[in-house]
Design a protein around this motif. Structure first.
Motif, PDB file in Angstrom:
ATOM      1  N   SER A 499      43.948  40.434  30.261  1.00  0.00           N
ATOM      2  CA  SER A 499      45.300  40.179  30.754  1.00  0.00           C
ATOM      3  C   SER A 499      45.529  38.682  30.893  1.00  0.00           C
ATOM      4  O   SER A 499      44.602  37.872  30.753  1.00  0.00           O
ATOM      5  N   ALA A 500      46.776  38.339  31.162  1.00  0.00           N
ATOM      6  CA  ALA A 500      47.170  36.945  31.385  1.00  0.00           C
ATOM      7  C   ALA A 500      48.498  36.955  32.121  1.00  0.00           C
ATOM      8  O   ALA A 500      49.166  37.996  32.227  1.00  0.00           O
ATOM      9  N   PHE A 560      35.638  36.193  32.640  1.00  0.00           N
ATOM     10  CA  PHE A 560      36.981  36.602  33.032  1.00  0.00           C
ATOM     11  C   PHE A 560      37.135  36.622  34.541  1.00  0.00           C
ATOM     12  O   PHE A 560      36.184  36.910  35.278  1.00  0.00           O
ATOM     13  N   ASN A 561      38.345  36.299  34.994  1.00  0.00           N
ATOM     14  CA  ASN A 561      38.695  36.363  36.407  1.00  0.00           C
ATOM     15  C   ASN A 561      39.121  37.793  36.720  1.00  0.00           C
ATOM     16  O   ASN A 561      40.150  38.256  36.209  1.00  0.00           O
ATOM     17  N   ASP A 562      38.341  38.483  37.507  1.00  0.00           N
ATOM     18  CA  ASP A 562      38.623  39.890  37.807  1.00  0.00           C
ATOM     19  C   ASP A 562      39.878  40.001  38.671  1.00  0.00           C
ATOM     20  O   ASP A 562      40.022  39.292  39.660  1.00  0.00           O
ATOM     21  N   THR A 590      41.626  38.013  33.541  1.00  0.00           N
ATOM     22  CA  THR A 590      42.220  36.875  32.841  1.00  0.00           C
ATOM     23  C   THR A 590      41.127  35.889  32.427  1.00  0.00           C
ATOM     24  O   THR A 590      40.071  35.811  33.053  1.00  0.00           O
ATOM     25  N   PRO A 591      41.362  35.102  31.367  1.00  0.00           N
ATOM     26  CA  PRO A 591      40.288  34.290  30.795  1.00  0.00           C
ATOM     27  C   PRO A 591      39.977  33.040  31.613  1.00  0.00           C
ATOM     28  O   PRO A 591      40.862  32.400  32.184  1.00  0.00           O
TER      29      PRO A 591
END
Length: 600
Positions: A499-500, A560-562, A590-591
């Motif tokens: 996601s982003a 990734f940021n959970d 998110t990356p």
């Protein structure tokens, strides 16, 4: 049997005919190939004129696709010794080519209906044959009757609910379209907020910071407006300057969405001044245009090119415009009925050697409105791009688990199988296991987007691929017993993958700054990060990333940021919840570019 060496390995390809074809003086009996129930919202509205012309695409079997799929997973697995050894265009075409018996059988059938070789257009692998014929001839060849169908929203198309093929030809053809395709190929929803220049907050005017995660700080304006600077801060890419040769990024445009260069320059002046006076290469597909009239500038196209190309500058960029604006309205101004345009785009890029290494698409259909045979063939086309070294991103959609319409009377969350029972509605191509699907987040710290809902769920067509088996099983095991029983396919391909940010992006549209949101924003943003990661590899003499998912779910999972807060409402439910680890709202998260560039 035929031996075929590729990538240092020896494969045995089948050359046994899948059926027989013999000339006969007697007409061969017809056998029904496909029958469907029209999706909700469509009603028969009339009969097309017999001289109405239709562009038929005939898909011949790809008997060795399983070999291509094996290659795809080997060259995409970071722990496999063949990682990164992508196939050439010609090698890929050999692996999807039909048997010559099928080619000959189809040619003989077409010739029997007065269709000459000069009337045909073949794909390079000869697995697709395209021809334009009167609908009266199509009806005769396919043993069917076409009708004009009208949707409650006013769209009209020419389709049939069943078609047949000669028995002797049955196994030589996978599908013929447009026949039973009732998909309403559409851009994912975008929410636009018009702003006067003075009202639009500028990132550089804010000096304080807010936490986005452990050790990370982000300008507080990013809670109100997303800019290139915000994405660089959020995703730990501040200060990185691409330098490798041979990199590239692309955006697909459909439905007469035009990418305006003047708007792009305004955007660059506003957020990326070092990119001023740079632009993109434009490629027309099937006569697609890219009008530079400011009044015709497309919000979707502007969003995609401004953020994907702005984030990845100075990586060479391409914008594709594919002609056609389906669903088709059968009138004298549009004399030919065509297929859904992403297959036209696939035909185009698969025939070329200059495909960008990273491509983002923000369009799709409800999976159940796309015949499964068609979905599988389109998905196989995406696999061909992956094995050749291209990373494909698709937005997950903005309908949550199917339709975030709060009014039960107008919700579309019902099956197309005649039962009309309530069901979560997955999206396509998001449900294809050979693409990377991007969901949506918002805010700092990030949570699942809430102004609209990040599309996510489980395919009813495609089985869950091995690369995501572990994390998805963990998610399902943690669901309370009985949660949404019967509403989704627990064994299906799960999405999104990642996601982003997807809300309140500041772009320029028709000369004015606006805020725009949707997973239409998150996919090009993530694609920009992927293009930077490709730069990391290329600058070290390594091959591009190609198909991403086996890497993302294994070696790169810690990059990734959970996201653990939020849900994706739809179909009269609150949908799934974002939780620790993978979830069908925000995927893996998110990356973090700083971590990912070391992991890859």
């Amino acid at each position: 049997m035929r031996l075929y060496a590729l990538g240092g390995l020896l494969y045995i390809l089948s050359v046994v005919p899948v059926g027989g074809w013999a000339a006969s003086s007697k007409p061969c009996p017809l056998k029904v190939k496909e029958t469907i129930i029209p999706p909700r919202g469509w009603q028969q509205h009339g009969v097309p004129p017999p001289d109405h012309r239709i562009v038929l695409r005939i898909g011949l079997p790809q008997p060795n696709f399983h070999v291509l799929e094996k290659h795809l997973y080997e060259v995409s697995d970071p722990y496999h010794h063949r990682y990164g050894t992508h196939l050439s265009k010609e090698e890929t075409e050999r692996l999807v080519a039909p048997h010559q018996e099928s080619v000959d059988a189809v040619d003989e059938w077409l010739e029997s209906h007065g269709i000459k070789q000069s009337d045909l257009v073949r794909s390079p692998a000869k697995d697709w044959v395209t021809l334009t014929i009167p609908i009266s001839l199509a009806e005769k060849m396919l043993g069917t009757k076409y009708s004009v169908w009208k949707h409650v929203d006013g769209d009209e198309i020419v389709r049939t609910t069943s078609y047949s093929l000669p028995e002797d030809l049955y196994d030589h053809i996978d599908l013929v379209q447009p026949t039973t395709m009732f998909g309403r190929f559409k851009r994912n929803k975008s929410t636009i907020v018009w702003l006067d220049q003075k009202e639009a907050p500028q990132t550089q005017n804010f000096k304080a910071t807010v936490k986005s995660g452990p050790g990370a700080t982000v300008d507080p304006s990013c809670n109100r407006t997303i800019t290139i600077s915000c994405l660089q801060q959020l995703y730990n890419a501040v200060g990185y300057v691409p330098k490798a040769k041979g990199n590239s990024i692309g955006i697909t445009g459909y439905l007469e969405e035009f990418a305006n260069i003047q708007d792009l320059q305004s955007f660059y002046a506003d957020q990326r001044p070092d990119a001023l006076n740079s632009t993109f290469k434009f490629l027309s597909v099937k006569g697609g245009l890219n009008s530079q009239n400011l009044s015709e500038a497309g919000a979707e196209a502007g969003l995609d090119v401004q953020f994907a190309f702005g984030l990845s500058h100075p990586i060479p960029a391409t914008f594709y415009s594919t002609a056609g604006s389906p669903p088709f309205k059968p009138d004298t101004l549009t004399p030919e009925d065509t297929n859904e345009p992403y297959t036209d785009w696939l035909d185009f890029v698969l025939s070329r050697d200059d495909t960008p290494l990273t491509i983002s698409t923000s369009y799709g259909d409800d999976e159940q409105t796309v015949p499964e045979s068609f979905a599988r063939r389109a998905c196989a086309g995406f696999a061909q791009l992956g094995v050749r070294g291209t990373s494909l991103m698709f937005s997950s959609g903005d309908g949550g688990v199917g339709d975030n319409d709060p009014n039960p009377a107008t919700q579309q969350c019902f099956t197309n199988d005649g039962r009309n029972v309530t069901r979560f509605i997955p999206s396509f191509p998001a449900s294809c296991p050979f693409v990377t699907v991007v969901g949506g987040t918002t805010g700092v710290p990030e949570v699942a987007v809430s102004r609209f809902f990040s599309g996510g769920g489980f395919s009813d067509y495609f089985a869950r691929p091995a690369y995501q088996q572990r994390v998805v099983e963990q998610y399902l095991a943690a669901l309370p017993e009985g949660t949404y029983n019967g509403l989704f396919n627990r064994a299906g391909r799960a999405y999104p993958d990642v996601s982003a940010q997807s809300d309140r992006y500041r772009i320029f549209l028709s000369g004015r700054p606006v805020l725009i949101g949707g997973t239409s924003a998150s996919s090009p943003a993530f694609a920009g990060i992927v293009a930077l990661l490709n730069d990391v590899r290329l600058s070290r003499g390594q091959p591009p990333l190609g198909f991403l998912n086996p890497l993302l779910y294994s070696k790169a999972v810690s990059g990734f940021n959970d996201i653990t807060i939020g849900h994706n409402s739809g179909c009269g439910t609150t949908g799934f919840n974002a939780t620790k680890g993978w979830d069908p709202v925000t995927g893996l998260g998110t990356p973090n570019f700083g971590k990912l560039k070391n992991l890859i």
